[in-house]
Design an enzyme around this catalytic site. Structure first.
Site, PDB file in Angstrom:
ATOM      1  N   ALA A   1       0.783  -1.234   0.000  1.00 37.18           N
ATOM      2  CA  ALA A   1       0.000   0.000   0.000  1.00 37.18           C
ATOM      3  C   ALA A   1       0.825   1.301   0.000  1.00 37.18           C
ATOM      4  CB  ALA A   1      -0.995  -0.039   1.157  1.00 37.18           C
TER       5      ALA A   1
ATOM      6  N   ARG B   1      -5.423   0.212  -9.222  1.00 34.70           N
ATOM      7  CA  ARG B   1      -5.863  -0.899  -8.352  1.00 34.70           C
ATOM      8  C   ARG B   1      -6.921  -0.331  -7.394  1.00 34.70           C
ATOM      9  NH1 ARG B   1      -1.135  -4.552  -5.908  1.00 34.70           N
ATOM     10  NH2 ARG B   1      -2.901  -5.920  -5.517  1.00 34.70           N
TER      11      ARG B   1
ATOM     12  N   ASP C   1      -4.064  -2.739   3.879  1.00 40.77           N
ATOM     13  CA  ASP C   1      -4.259  -1.984   2.631  1.00 40.77           C
ATOM     14  C   ASP C   1      -5.295  -0.884   2.783  1.00 40.77           C
ATOM     15  OD1 ASP C   1      -3.078  -4.711   1.672  1.00 40.77           O
ATOM     16  OD2 ASP C   1      -2.758  -3.228   0.096  1.00 40.77           O
TER      17      ASP C   1
ATOM     18  N   ASN D   1      -6.512  -6.604   4.204  1.00 36.27           N
ATOM     19  CA  ASN D   1      -5.095  -6.923   3.961  1.00 36.27           C
ATOM     20  C   ASN D   1      -5.064  -8.167   3.080  1.00 36.27           C
ATOM     21  OD1 ASN D   1      -2.285  -6.247   4.459  1.00 36.27           O
ATOM     22  ND2 ASN D   1      -2.156  -8.150   5.626  1.00 36.27           N
TER      23      ASN D   1
END
Ligand code: MRU
Length: 332
Positions: free
Chosen positions: A57, A89, A227, A237
Site C-alpha cells: 500500500a 488498483r 491496505d 489486507n
C-alpha cells in the site's frame, strides 16, 4: 533498505525519482535478482502499479505520487491523470490518498518533484516511527508471525509490519519470524523472506496452511500490514490475514496491524464498504508458464480479505499504538 547487488551492499528504496524518471525495484524479479526499471510516462507508472512491478500500500501511494509528478512535468491534464492513476488498483487506500495529496500540492503551485519526493519521505518518516513504537512489543526470544509483505519494498523503505522487527533487531533483541508464503503471488516467500535475509533476521517461510499449526506450538505476536482500514477498525489486507486473526484469537495471541494514517479510510464506515480486488484466475491455476490445475476447473482469486476490528489487539501507527476504538482520534 539493505540490498546486496552483485555482492555489494546498497542502501536502496523501493521507488524514487531520478533524471526525469520514476525508478523502482521490479518486485516481480525478486528474490532471484534485483532489477531496476524506470518510466518517464505517467501511464507506464500506473501500469507498473497494476501489474505489480511495485506493490504494497504505501509504495503504491508513493509510486502514484510520482506518476502525478510526471503528469505535471509533462503538462498533462491533471484531473485525467488523477483518474487514470486511481484506476490502477482498487483496494489500497494509499493510492487514493497520494493522488489527492498531489492534486492539492499541484493546485497550490508546488514543484512536482519536490511534492512527490516529500510524499515518499513522509512515508519513510512514518514507518520509522511505526518501528519505534512497535519495537517495544518485541521481546528477546519471541516467535513473531507475519503475512504477505509489509516491509521496505511495500512502503518505500523501512516497512510497516517489518519496521518493528528491523528496529528490535537493531536494538540487539533476538527473535524468530514466521513468514507465511502468501499464495498465489508469494509476497511472503519472495519479498518478506528476501528482506529478512538481507537484514540477517532469523526466520523461516511457512506454507499459508501451516499458520494454525505453528500458533498451536507457540507464537507470541502477530504483526501484519493493511491496505485499507475502515473508520470502525475493520481492515483489508492480503488474502489469508483474516484466517490468521481468527486463529490468533483462538490461542490468545496478540494480533497487531501496522499502518500509517494514509491507510485509514474514515469515509468508509465498516469493512463491508471496502472494495476487494479480484485478480486473474491464472495466478492460482498456473505456476510460471505451467498450468497446475485440471483443465476445466475454475479458480477464484480475491487479492484481499477483511478482518473485523474485534480481532485486532492494536494498530501500530506513527501516532502510537491505538486500540480499535481509539482510531477516530487520528482522523485527518
Ligand atoms: O497485492 P499487494 O502485493 O500489493 O498486497 C500487499 C499487501 O497486502 C500488504 O500486506 C499490504 O499492502 C500491507 S502494507 C505494507
Amino acid at each position: 533498505m539493505r540490498a546486496r547487488i552483485d555482492g555489494i551492499v546498497h542502501d536502496i528504496k523501493a521507488v524514487w525519482f531520478e533524471n526525469g524518471k520514476v525508478m523502482m525495484i521490479d518486485q516481480r524479479e525478486l528474490p532471484a535478482k534485483v532489477v531496476l526499471v524506470g518510466f518517464d510516462d505517467y501511464l507506464d507508472v500506473a501500469e507498473a502499479i497494476r501489474n505489480m512491478t511495485t506493490r504494497g500500500a504505501p509504495s503504491i501511494g508513493a509510486t502514484a505520487a510520482y506518476a502525478m509528478c510526471l503528469a505535471a512535468l509533462k503538462g498533462c491534464d491533471i484531473q485525467k491523470a488523477a483518474k487514470d492513476v486511481k484506476a490502477a488498483r482498487p483496494t489500497a487506500n494509499d493510492l487514493f490518498y497520494a493522488v489527492d495529496y498531489m492534486c492539492d500540492r499541484l493546485s497550490k503551485g508546488e514543484d512536482p518533484v519536490k511534492a512527490a519526493d516529500g510524499y515518499a519521505q513522509m512515508m519513510i518518516d512514518k514507518c520509522t516511527l511505526i518501528g519505534e513504537y512497535g519495537s517495544a512489543l518485541i521481546k528477546d526470544g519471541m516467535k513473531v508471525m507475519t503475512h504477505c509483505n509489509a516491509g521496505a519494498l511495500a512502503t518505500v523503505d523501512v516497512g510497516t509490519a517489518l519496521a518493528p522487527m528491523r528496529k528490535a533487531w537493531a536494538q540487539g533483541k533476538r527473535f524468530f519470524v514466521y513468514a507465511s508464503e502468501t499464495r498465489p503471488r508469494l509476497q511472503g516467500m519472495q519479498l518478506t523472506a528476501w528482506e529478512l535475509n538481507q537484514e540477517g533476521i532469523d526466520h523461516a517461510i511457512i506454507p499459508d496452511g501451516a499458520s494454525a499449526y505453528y500458533m498451536s506450538k507457540g507464537v507470541d505476536l502477530i504483526i501484519t500490514g493493511a491496505d485499507r482500514i475502515a473508520a470502525n477498525g475493520d481492515f483489508a489486507n492480503k488474502i489469508g490475514t483474516f484466517d490468521k486473526a481468527i486463529v490468533a484469537k483462538h490461542f490468545g495471541i496478540p494480533f497487531y496491524v501496522a499502518a500509517p494514517i494514509s491507510t485509514f479510510d474514515f469515509s468508509t464506515a465498516t469493512g463491508e464498504g471496502i472494495v476487494i480486488e479480484q485478480r486473474a484466475e491464472e495466478e492460482v491455476t498456473m505456476i510460471g508458464d505451467r498450468r497446475i490445475a485440471p483443465v476445466g476447473s475454475k479458480a477464484l482469486n480475491p487479492a484481499f480479505d477483511v478482518t473485523p476490528a474485534e480481532l485486532v489487539t492494536g494498530f501500530i501507527t506513527e501516532k502510537g499504538i491505538l486500540k480499535p476504538d481509539e482510531i477516530s482520534k487520528v482522523r485527518r
